[in-house]
Design an enzyme around this catalytic site. Structure first.
Site, mmCIF file in Angstrom:
data_model
loop_
_atom_site.group_PDB
_atom_site.id
_atom_site.type_symbol
_atom_site.label_atom_id
_atom_site.label_comp_id
_atom_site.label_asym_id
_atom_site.label_seq_id
_atom_site.Cartn_x
_atom_site.Cartn_y
_atom_site.Cartn_z
ATOM 1 N NE ARG A 119 -2.619 -1.459 3.362
ATOM 2 C CZ ARG A 119 -2.569 -2.729 3.803
ATOM 3 N NH1 ARG A 119 -3.021 -3.697 3.035
ATOM 4 N NH2 ARG A 119 -2.088 -3.011 4.983
ATOM 5 C CD GLU B 4 1.143 -9.407 17.510
ATOM 6 O OE1 GLU B 4 0.634 -8.785 16.563
ATOM 7 O OE2 GLU B 4 0.538 -9.721 18.547
HETATM 8 P P1 AMP Z 1 4.287 -1.686 11.654
HETATM 9 O O1 AMP Z 1 5.493 -2.304 11.022
HETATM 10 O O2 AMP Z 1 3.905 -2.350 12.940
HETATM 11 O O3 AMP Z 1 4.440 -0.184 11.804
HETATM 12 O O4 AMP Z 1 3.060 -1.976 10.678
HETATM 13 C C1 AMP Z 1 2.869 -1.210 9.547
HETATM 14 C C2 AMP Z 1 2.461 -2.044 8.363
HETATM 15 O O5 AMP Z 1 1.453 -2.989 8.690
HETATM 16 C C3 AMP Z 1 1.894 -1.145 7.293
HETATM 17 O O6 AMP Z 1 2.447 -1.557 6.042
HETATM 18 C C4 AMP Z 1 0.394 -1.337 7.359
HETATM 19 O O7 AMP Z 1 -0.160 -1.430 6.079
HETATM 20 C C5 AMP Z 1 0.185 -2.619 8.161
HETATM 21 N N1 AMP Z 1 -0.729 -2.460 9.317
HETATM 22 C C6 AMP Z 1 -0.399 -2.621 10.628
HETATM 23 N N2 AMP Z 1 -1.448 -2.451 11.435
HETATM 24 C C7 AMP Z 1 -2.496 -2.149 10.631
HETATM 25 C C8 AMP Z 1 -3.881 -1.835 10.879
HETATM 26 N N3 AMP Z 1 -4.409 -1.791 12.120
HETATM 27 N N4 AMP Z 1 -4.678 -1.567 9.817
HETATM 28 C C9 AMP Z 1 -4.165 -1.606 8.557
HETATM 29 N N5 AMP Z 1 -2.880 -1.888 8.262
HETATM 30 C C10 AMP Z 1 -2.040 -2.165 9.275
#
Ligand code: AMP
Length: 176
Positions: free
Chosen positions: A59, A96
């Site tokens: 995205r 995770e």
């Molecule tokens: P992070 O690495 O934990 O910052 O997660 C970010 C990535 O995971 C991004 O590429 C988002 O598209 C996806 N992502 C994580 N949590 C969500 C959420 N609650 N809703 C939509 N996309 C998420």
């Protein structure tokens, strides 16, 4: 902040697993004026114009490509493993559960180029920090990043600041 855009994001509870509130940007993309406003405001929020935008698969490509076009700069693709045809560098990062890896063409972001990272959403910041590590490993300068959505309770924006990167987000949602 940007309540009009926030209203265009659909929330899907318990996707992809129980307890996650999935912030779905496909409904924002479907709204022509809303998508255009998101990109215009993203461009205006940047502290300084970058030499390149780096979009994170998948995205991040959508917002990254539109933002690069808006700014008239090139687009670096940070892709999942084994997708890029030329010589690549990669970074593994923890999810995770398990691990993921992003890769970049070695000649995509020259040393000294100022690169702005782009993704749709920042949660824990693990993805964006892996992108920054990858770009910086090749000598690029990463001091800012742009997101449509921040989940501040997950701490990613703060982790980026601690890594010397200013996060710019159009909207924030509380909780996970
Ligand atoms: P992070 O690495 O934990 O910052 O997660 C970010 C990535 O995971 C991004 O590429 C988002 O598209 C996806 N992502 C994580 N949590 C969500 C959420 N609650 N809703 C939509 N996309 C998420």
């Amino acid at each position: 902040m940007n309540e009009d855009l926030k209203a265009l994001v659909r929330t899907i509870p318990d996707y992809p697993k129980p307890g996650i509130m999935f912030r779905d940007i496909t409904t924002l993309l479907l709204d022509g004026p809303g998508f255009a406003a998101a990109i215009t405001r993203m461009a205006a929020s940047l502290a300084m114009p970058p030499d390149l935008i780096a979009g994170i698969e998948a995205r991040g490509f959508i917002f990254g490509a539109a933002l690069a076009r808006e700014l008239g700069v090139g687009l670096v693709l940070l892709r999942k493993q084994n997708k890029l045809p030329g010589p690549v560098s990669g970074v593994n990062y923890a999810l995770e559960y398990g691990q993921d890896r992003i890769e970049m063409h070695d000649d995509a972001a020259p040393a000294g180029s100022r690169v702005c990272l782009v993704d749709d959403l920042i949660a824990t910041g693990g993805t964006a920090l892996a992108g920054a590590q990858l770009l910086r490993g090749g000598g690029a300068v990463v001091t800012q990043a742009a997101f449509a959505i921040d989940l501040p309770d997950l701490g990613g924006a703060q982790r980026l600041r601690e890594a010397g990167i200013t996060p710019h987000s159009l909207m924030a949602f509380s909780g996970h």
